[in-house]
Design an enzyme around this catalytic site. Structure first.
Site, PDB file in Angstrom:
ATOM      1  N   ARG A  93       0.575  -1.133  -0.296  1.00 58.46           N
ATOM      2  CA  ARG A  93      -0.268  -0.099  -0.046  1.00 58.46           C
ATOM      3  C   ARG A  93       0.739   1.124   0.023  1.00 58.46           C
ATOM      4  O   ARG A  93       2.135   1.338   0.694  1.00 58.46           O
ATOM      5  CB  ARG A  93      -1.013   0.352   1.228  1.00 58.46           C
ATOM      6  CG  ARG A  93      -1.626   1.007   1.817  1.00 58.46           C
ATOM      7  CD  ARG A  93      -2.847   1.014   0.278  1.00 58.46           C
ATOM      8  NE  ARG A  93      -3.946   1.389   0.782  1.00 58.46           N
ATOM      9  CZ  ARG A  93      -5.071   2.527  -0.579  1.00 58.46           C
ATOM     10  NH1 ARG A  93      -4.620   2.153  -1.623  1.00 58.46           N
ATOM     11  NH2 ARG A  93      -5.626   2.992   0.131  1.00 58.46           N
ATOM     12  N   THR A  95      -9.312  -0.113 -10.051  1.00 62.33           N
ATOM     13  CA  THR A  95      -8.547  -1.374  -9.298  1.00 62.33           C
ATOM     14  C   THR A  95      -8.022  -2.455  -9.890  1.00 62.33           C
ATOM     15  O   THR A  95      -9.226  -2.859 -11.304  1.00 62.33           O
ATOM     16  CB  THR A  95      -9.504  -1.645  -8.439  1.00 62.33           C
ATOM     17  OG1 THR A  95      -8.641  -0.377  -7.118  1.00 62.33           O
ATOM     18  CG2 THR A  95      -8.213  -2.349  -6.916  1.00 62.33           C
ATOM     19  N   GLU A 122      -6.451   3.846  -7.941  1.00 59.91           N
ATOM     20  CA  GLU A 122      -7.361   4.591  -6.736  1.00 59.91           C
ATOM     21  C   GLU A 122      -8.536   5.066  -8.485  1.00 59.91           C
ATOM     22  O   GLU A 122      -9.202   4.600  -8.356  1.00 59.91           O
ATOM     23  CB  GLU A 122      -7.091   5.957  -5.900  1.00 59.91           C
ATOM     24  CG  GLU A 122      -7.593   5.878  -4.894  1.00 59.91           C
ATOM     25  CD  GLU A 122      -9.248   6.718  -5.266  1.00 59.91           C
ATOM     26  OE1 GLU A 122     -10.005   6.801  -4.185  1.00 59.91           O
ATOM     27  OE2 GLU A 122      -9.167   7.589  -6.124  1.00 59.91           O
ATOM     28  N   ASP A 146      -8.004   8.594  -0.150  1.00 60.07           N
ATOM     29  CA  ASP A 146      -8.783   7.908   0.721  1.00 60.07           C
ATOM     30  C   ASP A 146      -8.417   7.704   1.466  1.00 60.07           C
ATOM     31  O   ASP A 146      -9.186   6.896   2.978  1.00 60.07           O
ATOM     32  CB  ASP A 146      -8.100   5.840   0.697  1.00 60.07           C
ATOM     33  CG  ASP A 146      -8.372   5.432  -0.727  1.00 60.07           C
ATOM     34  OD1 ASP A 146      -9.579   5.608  -1.719  1.00 60.07           O
ATOM     35  OD2 ASP A 146      -8.186   4.013  -1.101  1.00 60.07           O
ATOM     36  N   SER A 169      -8.258   0.679   3.191  1.00 64.21           N
ATOM     37  CA  SER A 169      -8.394   0.429   1.106  1.00 64.21           C
ATOM     38  C   SER A 169      -9.620  -0.259   2.006  1.00 64.21           C
ATOM     39  O   SER A 169     -10.138  -0.751   2.568  1.00 64.21           O
ATOM     40  CB  SER A 169      -6.859  -0.780   0.910  1.00 64.21           C
ATOM     41  OG  SER A 169      -7.531  -1.144   0.194  1.00 64.21           O
ATOM     42  N   GLY A 193     -13.269  -2.469  -7.608  1.00 61.99           N
ATOM     43  CA  GLY A 193     -15.388  -1.994  -7.070  1.00 61.99           C
ATOM     44  C   GLY A 193     -14.877  -0.798  -5.765  1.00 61.99           C
ATOM     45  O   GLY A 193     -16.407  -0.864  -6.038  1.00 61.99           O
TER      46      GLY A 193
END
Length: 622
Positions: free
Chosen positions: A136, A424, A444, A464, A489, A511
């Protein structure tokens, strides 16, 4: 069970409780695959029921694929062929996943790439060990909790923040791939780059989905000169379907990384170009520096696992909220006899949507980077807590907007209203030795921050984070911006094991925040309704988050339930549900001659693969 997972008791309730893709590579064989959906920016700031991150463009027929020894399912035919090529050369599932991801950087740039990050689950069959890798992105050292606020203290408009230098997190994907390869790779690192380099140099044909994605994001892309020069023709129009698109800049970067290792991305010409781009944004420059890149580290974490029915479901722990929210939802549903309910029935959609609401309410308050916040993981999955949460579900009336609960170990935390719209991708791979990878990666939003460096796009993952550091009551938001922090996330790469730790299923999806719903729905289809993997990934979607709104997938059987749900108090919204579920299920016979619990015991075809009909993915069995 040999997986290094914390033991969590299962919650139980009393029984009876109510396009054409043209391949231009000289080495990767051409094929025909239908078009998928196009990405688009939303017009407003994200909310509990934000629009899907990518526009749907209908469904295309996908058939169940069988494999004798191995299986690959990725979001693009060329990526699937690259992974299959590495398996044929004797590579491991990790080798194949890396090759596929590098190709996706090129052919599906709107969704993921080396300028972003991801999460990877790796099952090692010989030791029955599950390893999870965290790639990440992180906030730069100079990031501030108020960096997404306007001078008047109000949050920026979402896309003002997205299309800026401030939104770019330190990319983690390559560090994660390198870490996984060191632990579970079999082929030399440079060999994994060959398919992507060949495609970047020789060119690949623009697919329907990529063309539509560029069209939808045209204004954003046109605002960035280097991005526009790659995605748009001299007249400013998207390249047409079938146009041979070459990317020599990316080929050069990949050659450098292949020769010198992942570290070459985090120093030298690429790092300098990345930092210069971020800091030179004309309106909202970022604060990333070379030291941020040099200090980035991917992490290996303990997997998060919990029982559901006769299985053990495992995924990525925080800072991903994916597995924790999926497992919490399953815990609340464990006391209901879903097998006796219709997969598309009114009661099922009502029940599961109510469980989502409760789980998402907890997600919004408690889940963040565990290095910066106390996440009550065990408390959220404790059996008694699941019972208490599920007892709030009424079969005759929706609860509307839910409240967060009080799990054991929960800190005082503010409500995070932020919900990004990620672009994604997901891939699932099993090799001939039974090793497996479930990997979800992202930049993102569609096309990330719309900034391009040396042939790849930069993420906007820092959006995010919560734009506000405290909620309306003055409580600190766990997912606020802090230096070095990883944003929360929703990515949920998932594996399912039997009671002896043997692999049963590999799955995941893109999604946005709805990833949790897509993966949960597929798990219910596999485990409770015993559908095959293609049926599971093709099933009509529905879901809810932290509001009274229930989303039903437009153009499917779900729309016929709208009136019944409204009568129970649901606010209904019909929308495209642009999942990209890619999964594999064991279908063979075990060493003792017994079939896999999710399969039919076919002695010839050990693996079944399914690709989501909403996208252009491809399953290949070996």
């Amino acid at each position: 069970m040999k997986h290094d997972c914390g033991k969590v008791r299962a919650g139980r309730l009393p029984a009876g409780m109510a396009g054409l893709v043209l391949a231009a590579s000289l080495l990767l064989a051409p094929l025909v695959s239908p078009a998928g959906d196009a990405a688009t920016p939303a017009a407003t700031a994200p909310a509990a029921q934000a629009p899907a991150p990518e526009i749907g463009s209908g469904r295309t027929g996908k058939a169940l694929v069988r494999g004798r020894e191995a299986m690959v399912v990725t979001a693009h035919p060329l990526a699937s062929r690259a992974a299959d090529r590495l398996l044929a050369a004797g590579g491991s599932a990790v080798d194949a996943a890396i090759a596929a991801q590098l190709v996706l950087t090129l052919v599906e740039p709107q969704s993921s790439g080396i300028g972003g990050g991801g999460f990877m689950l790796v099952h090692q069959a010989d030791s029955q060990r599950l390893r999870v890798f965290d790639g990440r992105e992180t906030a730069p050292a100079a990031a501030r909790p108020d960096q997404f606020l306007q001078p008047d203290g109000k949050p920026m408009k979402f896309f003002d923040a997205v299309d800026s230098g401030l939104s770019v997190g330190v990319p983690g994907l390559l560090r994660m791939l390198d870490l996984a390869h060191r632990g579970a790779g079999r082929l030399p690192w440079p060999q994994l780059f060959e398919p992507a380099i060949e495609l970047a140099e020789n060119g690949f044909a623009v697919s329907d989905r990529l063309h539509e994605s560029i069209q939808a994001a045209r204004r954003r892309l046109a605002a960035q000169p280097s991005t526009a020069a790659y995605f748009l023709d001299p007249d400013g129009a998207p390249w047409p379907v079938g146009h041979l698109l070459r990317n020599p800049g990316l080929a050069e970067v990949l050659r450098e990384i292949a020769a010198d290792g992942a570290s070459s991305f985090y120093s030298g010409p690429t790092a300098a170009a990345l930092v210069a781009q971020v800091r030179a944004h004309p309106v909202r420059p970022g604060v990333m520096d070379l030291d941020d890149l040099a200090k980035y580290r991917a992490l290996e974490r303990d997997p998060l696992c919990a029982p559901y029915r006769a299985f053990r479901v495992c995924g990525m722990p925080p800072p991903s909220s994916g597995a924790l929210t999926v497992l919490q939802t399953l815990s609340m549903l464990a006391g209901f006899d879903l097998a006796a309910m219709s997969p598309d029935g009114l009661d099922t959609v009502h029940l599961v949507s109510e469980a989502y609401r409760l789980a998402y309410a907890d997600r919004a308050r408690f889940i963040a980077d565990p290095a910066f916040a106390t996440v009550p993981t065990r408390g959220l999955l404790e059996a008694d807590y699941g019972l208490r949460r599920a007892s709030q579900i009424r079969m005759d009336q929706s609860m509307g907007t839910p409240q967060a609960g009080e799990p054991a170990g929960a800190p005082v935390a503010g409500l995070d209203a932020q919900d990004g719209l990620p672009a994604t991708t997901h891939l699932s791979i099993v090799d001939a030795q039974g090793n497996a990878v479930s990997m979800t990666s992202s930049i993102e939003h569609a096309f990330g921050s719309a900034q391009m460096v040396r042939g790849f796009l930069l993420n906007n993952q820092l959006t995010d984070f919560s734009f506000q550091a405290t909620d309306a009551d003055g409580r600190p938001v766990a997912n606020r911006v802090e230096p070095g922090k990883r944003p929360r996330s929703s990515m949920a790469p998932t594996m399912v094991f039997d009671e002896r730790g043997r692999l049963e299923a590999v799955i995941g999806s893109p999604g946005g925040s709805a990833i949790i719903q897509y993966v949960t729905r597929a798990l219910l289809a596999l485990i409770d309704w015993r559908q095959d993997i293609q049926q599971a990934v093709s099933a009509a979607h529905f879901g809810a988050t932290t509001s009274a709104t229930t989303v039903l997938e437009k153009g499917t059987s779900m729309t016929g339930l709208a009136d019944g749900l409204q009568a129970r108090g649901h606010t209904i919204r019909l929308a495209d549900q642009t999942s990209g579920l890619h999964g594999i299920v064991f279908n063979g016979l075990r060493d003792d001659g017994k079939p896999g619990l999710l399969g039919h015991g076919d002695p010839q075809w050990r693996w079944h693969g399914g690709a989501d009909p909403r996208r252009e993915g491809l399953a290949i069995g070996r």
